[in-house]
Design an enzyme around this catalytic site. Sequence first.
Site, PDB file in Angstrom:
ATOM      1  N   GLY A 164      12.131  17.252 -20.210  1.00  0.00           N
ATOM      2  CA  GLY A 164      13.655  17.459 -20.078  1.00  0.00           C
ATOM      3  C   GLY A 164      13.753  19.067 -19.782  1.00  0.00           C
ATOM      4  N   ARG A 165      15.040  19.622 -20.341  1.00  0.00           N
ATOM      5  CA  ARG A 165      15.533  20.900 -20.197  1.00  0.00           C
ATOM      6  C   ARG A 165      14.533  21.867 -21.303  1.00  0.00           C
ATOM      7  NH1 ARG A 165      21.807  22.789 -20.625  1.00  0.00           N
ATOM      8  NH2 ARG A 165      21.307  21.635 -23.186  1.00  0.00           N
ATOM      9  N   ARG A 169      16.307  14.309 -32.122  1.00  0.00           N
ATOM     10  CA  ARG A 169      17.359  13.555 -32.869  1.00  0.00           C
ATOM     11  C   ARG A 169      16.500  13.190 -34.382  1.00  0.00           C
ATOM     12  NH1 ARG A 169      20.632  16.337 -30.959  1.00  0.00           N
ATOM     13  NH2 ARG A 169      22.487  16.823 -30.177  1.00  0.00           N
ATOM     14  N   GLU A 210      22.676  13.965 -41.799  1.00  0.00           N
ATOM     15  CA  GLU A 210      22.613  14.846 -42.029  1.00  0.00           C
ATOM     16  C   GLU A 210      24.384  15.107 -42.564  1.00  0.00           C
ATOM     17  OE1 GLU A 210      22.299  16.998 -38.159  1.00  0.00           O
ATOM     18  OE2 GLU A 210      20.100  16.310 -38.281  1.00  0.00           O
ATOM     19  N   HIS A 226      19.092  21.556 -39.292  1.00  0.00           N
ATOM     20  CA  HIS A 226      19.877  21.369 -37.659  1.00  0.00           C
ATOM     21  C   HIS A 226      20.008  22.293 -37.175  1.00  0.00           C
ATOM     22  CE1 HIS A 226      21.766  18.285 -34.634  1.00  0.00           C
ATOM     23  NE2 HIS A 226      20.705  19.160 -34.123  1.00  0.00           N
TER      24      HIS A 226
END
Length: 329
Positions: free
Chosen positions: A164-165, A246, A275, A294
């Site tokens: 994807g992006r 993720r 998290e 993160h």
Amino acid sequence: MRVAILDDYQQVSLASADWSAVRSLGEIDVFTEHIGRTEALVRELEPFDVIVAMRERTFFDAQRLSQLPRLRLLVTTGMSNPSIDLAAAALHGVTVCGTGGGGSSTAELTWGLLLALARHIPEEDRGMKMAGRAGGAALGVGGGWQQTVGTGLHGQRLGVVGLGRQGRRVAKIGRAFGMKLAAWSQNLDPDVAKKAHAEAVGKEELFSSCDFVTVHYKLGPRSVGLVGAAELALMKPSAYLVNTSRGPIVDSAALLSALRSGSIAGAGLDVFDVEPLPLSDPLRAAPNVVLTPHLGYVTEEAYQVFYGDAAEDIVAFANGAPVRVLSAS
């Protein structure tokens, strides 16, 4: 109107945007510590009409939303957030709005982790600092100088899981390093891979043939555990895995086993199942792993977009014309 800004760990939310128009509408309270327990969260947030949530740090499910009767607007940074039950929000009369995104920052961090692994940067940094503190005497000849042998990137095979992006951005940088590109996803269009100068391959081939594997997949029911024991077993003992997508996409127990056994060379992780990562989590002590908390979207530029758009969302909602509204449909 009372506005709560959640999970502002670095205490920068108010300095990242112009909140004057929001202040003219009411009070703003900033929460700098994560509130994990539902009872404590509800107790703290019950008085607020508006909540600004930073990405997926705090989840809002049907149970929590039902206990916040005053809540009318929930703003999430970014234009999607699986931690928010949009259907439950609509049921309870809560409008959910999003913001612009963080651009290329996650792809950039991916390469920071990959380079840290390939060239053993954290280990060499620690060695030089320890030698300085010990005066070199405790570390023998050389005083901690050149303890590792790195892996060059040119000519190595980079496997991108999810094109994807972010995956395409990572692939583009890989080309600049002179790497050979392979890509896989469950519904990858070969033409998309070709445009990214990547070879579309099967899942088994990607994990067995690549020297570096990076994960850029959207979290959902089909992607939980997408990288598990079987995939890790296919990887070369010299190969590295990087996950900035993720946490649950990679089976953490299987990864921990692979790291401990040395069946893969190492891993770079920016995301985790829980998290903030609990202090007792065994990944904190795992061998050959580089961990970041993160940080993929955590840049000044991204925060300016997140909080600037959040302020706009609140003012627009107060004026009866909400923008960037998210819905379950």
